[in-house]
Each structure stands twice: as C-alpha cells, then as structure tokens.
Design an enzyme around this catalytic site. Sequence first.
Site, PDB file in Angstrom:
ATOM      1  N   GLU A   1      -6.967   5.132   7.539  1.00  0.00           N
ATOM      2  CA  GLU A   1      -6.742   6.541   7.187  1.00  0.00           C
ATOM      3  C   GLU A   1      -7.964   7.122   6.487  1.00  0.00           C
ATOM      4  OE1 GLU A   1      -2.989   5.944   5.212  1.00  0.00           O
ATOM      5  OE2 GLU A   1      -2.138   5.390   7.152  1.00  0.00           O
TER       6      GLU A   1
ATOM      7  N   GLU B   1      -5.824  -4.579  10.687  1.00  0.00           N
ATOM      8  CA  GLU B   1      -4.826  -3.528  10.888  1.00  0.00           C
ATOM      9  C   GLU B   1      -5.188  -2.715  12.129  1.00  0.00           C
ATOM     10  OE1 GLU B   1      -2.581  -2.383   7.097  1.00  0.00           O
ATOM     11  OE2 GLU B   1      -4.382  -1.189   7.137  1.00  0.00           O
TER      12      GLU B   1
ATOM     13  N   LYS C   1       0.111   4.271  -0.475  1.00  0.00           N
ATOM     14  CA  LYS C   1      -0.545   5.500  -0.004  1.00  0.00           C
ATOM     15  C   LYS C   1      -0.263   6.644  -0.995  1.00  0.00           C
ATOM     16  CE  LYS C   1      -0.280   3.541   4.571  1.00  0.00           C
ATOM     17  NZ  LYS C   1      -0.203   3.711   6.013  1.00  0.00           N
TER      18      LYS C   1
ATOM     19  N   ASN D   1       0.867  -1.182   0.000  1.00  0.00           N
ATOM     20  CA  ASN D   1       0.000   0.000   0.000  1.00  0.00           C
ATOM     21  C   ASN D   1       0.903   1.231   0.000  1.00  0.00           C
ATOM     22  OD1 ASN D   1      -1.849   2.009   0.424  1.00  0.00           O
ATOM     23  ND2 ASN D   1      -2.355   1.429   2.536  1.00  0.00           N
TER      24      ASN D   1
ATOM     25  N   HIS E   1      -9.660   1.531   4.697  1.00  0.00           N
ATOM     26  CA  HIS E   1      -8.383   1.722   5.397  1.00  0.00           C
ATOM     27  C   HIS E   1      -8.602   2.714   6.536  1.00  0.00           C
ATOM     28  CE1 HIS E   1      -4.306   2.970   6.293  1.00  0.00           C
ATOM     29  NE2 HIS E   1      -3.918   1.833   5.750  1.00  0.00           N
TER      30      HIS E   1
ATOM     31  N   SER F   1       2.929  -1.589  10.689  1.00  0.00           N
ATOM     32  CA  SER F   1       4.350  -1.636  11.043  1.00  0.00           C
ATOM     33  C   SER F   1       5.005  -2.979  10.722  1.00  0.00           C
ATOM     34  CB  SER F   1       4.547  -1.269  12.519  1.00  0.00           C
ATOM     35  OG  SER F   1       4.145   0.066  12.732  1.00  0.00           O
TER      36      SER F   1
ATOM     37  N   GLY G   1       1.902   2.653  10.880  1.00  0.00           N
ATOM     38  CA  GLY G   1       2.869   3.743  10.784  1.00  0.00           C
ATOM     39  C   GLY G   1       3.505   4.136  12.100  1.00  0.00           C
TER      40      GLY G   1
HETATM   41  P1  PGA Z   1       2.560   0.709   7.697  1.00  0.00           P
HETATM   42  O1  PGA Z   1       1.122   0.910   7.053  1.00  0.00           O
HETATM   43  O2  PGA Z   1       3.101  -0.604   7.170  1.00  0.00           O
HETATM   44  O3  PGA Z   1       3.371   1.882   7.235  1.00  0.00           O
HETATM   45  O4  PGA Z   1       2.386   0.656   9.189  1.00  0.00           O
HETATM   46  C1  PGA Z   1       0.257  -0.175   6.869  1.00  0.00           C
HETATM   47  C2  PGA Z   1      -1.034   0.281   6.253  1.00  0.00           C
HETATM   48  O5  PGA Z   1      -1.471   1.398   6.552  1.00  0.00           O
HETATM   49  O6  PGA Z   1      -1.652  -0.418   5.433  1.00  0.00           O
END
Ligand code: PGA
Length: 271
Positions: free
Chosen positions: A118, A188, A28, A26, A116, A234, A194
């Site tokens: 976000e 998640e 982003k 992903n 997601h 992460s 993140g």
């Molecule tokens: P990350 O993000 O691996 O940077 O923690 C995962 C995600 O948001 O799908």
Amino acid sequence: MSFRSVADLIARPNPRSGRVRLISANWKMNHNHLEAIATVQKLFHLLRPDDYRFAELSIHPPFTDLRSLQLTFEADRMPFSLGAQNCHEAPSGAFTGEISARMLARLGVAYVIVGHSERRHGFGEGVDLVAKKAAAVAESGMIPIVCVGETATERAANASIEVVQSQLDPVIAALPVADLSRLVIAYEPVWAIGSGTPADPDDAAQMAANIRAFVSDRVGEPISDAIRVQYGGSVGIGNAKSFLEAAGIDGLLIGSASLDAEKYALLIQGA
Ligand code: PGA
C-alpha cells in the site's frame, strides 16, 4: 492467566526450522488509541501461555496508538512486541508529518514494516527508498519487516521471482551483515492483500525457498538460514495453519483478520 514469569512466555524456536515464528498484526489505519488499548486487553485476556510460546506476536497499530500500547504492555506485562507500519528514512529534520525510526525506537518499538504494497503502490515508494527505510530501522536497533510481492499483472507475466528479487536486492545491499540475519521478509503478493484470495501455501513455500536461495547467493547460507520469511495476504482463521505448516514460512502478516480480538485470538489458537 497463570504463569510463573514473563520469561515463561517467550516464543520458542520452531523445532523444524530452529527459527522463532513471528505473527504480526498490521492494523493499517484502524483503531484509535482507546480502541487499540481495548483490543490488546481483550486479546491478552483470551490468549494462553502456549500461544505466546508458539510464536512471537507483534502488533502494528497506527502511530498515534504506539505510546498507549507501550504503556499498556508494560503496565500489564503483556508479552506482545510493539510494531510500527512505516517510518521516514532520515533521523530528523524538516519533513512535515513524518516520523523517524529513532522516534519509534524510543517508544519501545521492536519491528517496523517497510515497503508494504500500500506504500509502494499507493504512495509511490520505490525500491531504493524502501531500502533506506530498512537501513534506518536497523540502525536504530529495531528489526525491519520488508514486504515484497508481485502484482497480478506481474504474476500473469511470470515475473514474480524477478520482481521479488528486484525488491530484495537494494535491501540486502543497504543493510550491514549483522542486521541482515535478523531481517524479516514478508512475502505478500499484491493481488492477495485484502482480496479474500490468498496464495496457495505451496506457492508461498516455493517463494520462501526462492527468497532464501537469493539471499544465500548474495550473502551466504548462514544468513539465509537465519532470516525469517512471513506470508501475508488474506490470511484468516481458515488458512493460517496451512501457511505456518508450509516449508520455510516462519510467520504471518495479517491485516483485516487481526482487528477483532476475539477472531484474532481464535486465529492464533488455531494456528
Ligand atoms: P490482509 O492484509 O490480511 O487484510 O489481506 C495483509 C497486509 O496487507 O499486510
């Protein structure tokens, strides 16, 4: 790289579960279309046939990169699956700035991330909207990757299971049974995304078991056995393997650790 045919590079089912692993990048809002092409070319150069046989690899770039990656995958016969990060729930219409699932399907997109965190938390997408998006994705012949997960506050209140179930319930209700068995659910935890603090693989395995039990309760065991559950939050070179070895985890959804081709190739090869 040398191989007999593209069929040689199709991911094999995990003998332990019978399900094909899915590792998803992903990106982003990172990589313009030129950077995207350079990244997949480098990744393709670094990966070996066994890597593609181990897991299906989907790449989810920003919308503006999709056409470029579609053409690059085709031209160089790269065995990646094309993915998107979001879509609108309607097939077309007066929705300035939006992209429909149908448009993504026409670009050869195979997987679309919906819900997601976000988008749920940053753009106010509620559980019913996410379910509509998942239904639109499935209706266009693609597979939704539905993200679920609790916040740190919900976790502290021991509400993780309840939260995940409340996110899953409308999705299960919105999808026809035939599409449900192809569904991918990405667990998640919001606090792990993140943050550099991943979940414990045993806790992720426990949540995968809870998700399967919930799906089985709603629509039966054949479907709960068929769905794939990813872990995300992460994931990096140091922990990818431990998540993939956890019971009931069929893949990974990876954000920042998927952006650099060299590091991402090492992550996949170490998994
Ligand atoms: P990350 O993000 O691996 O940077 O923690 C995962 C995600 O948001 O799908």
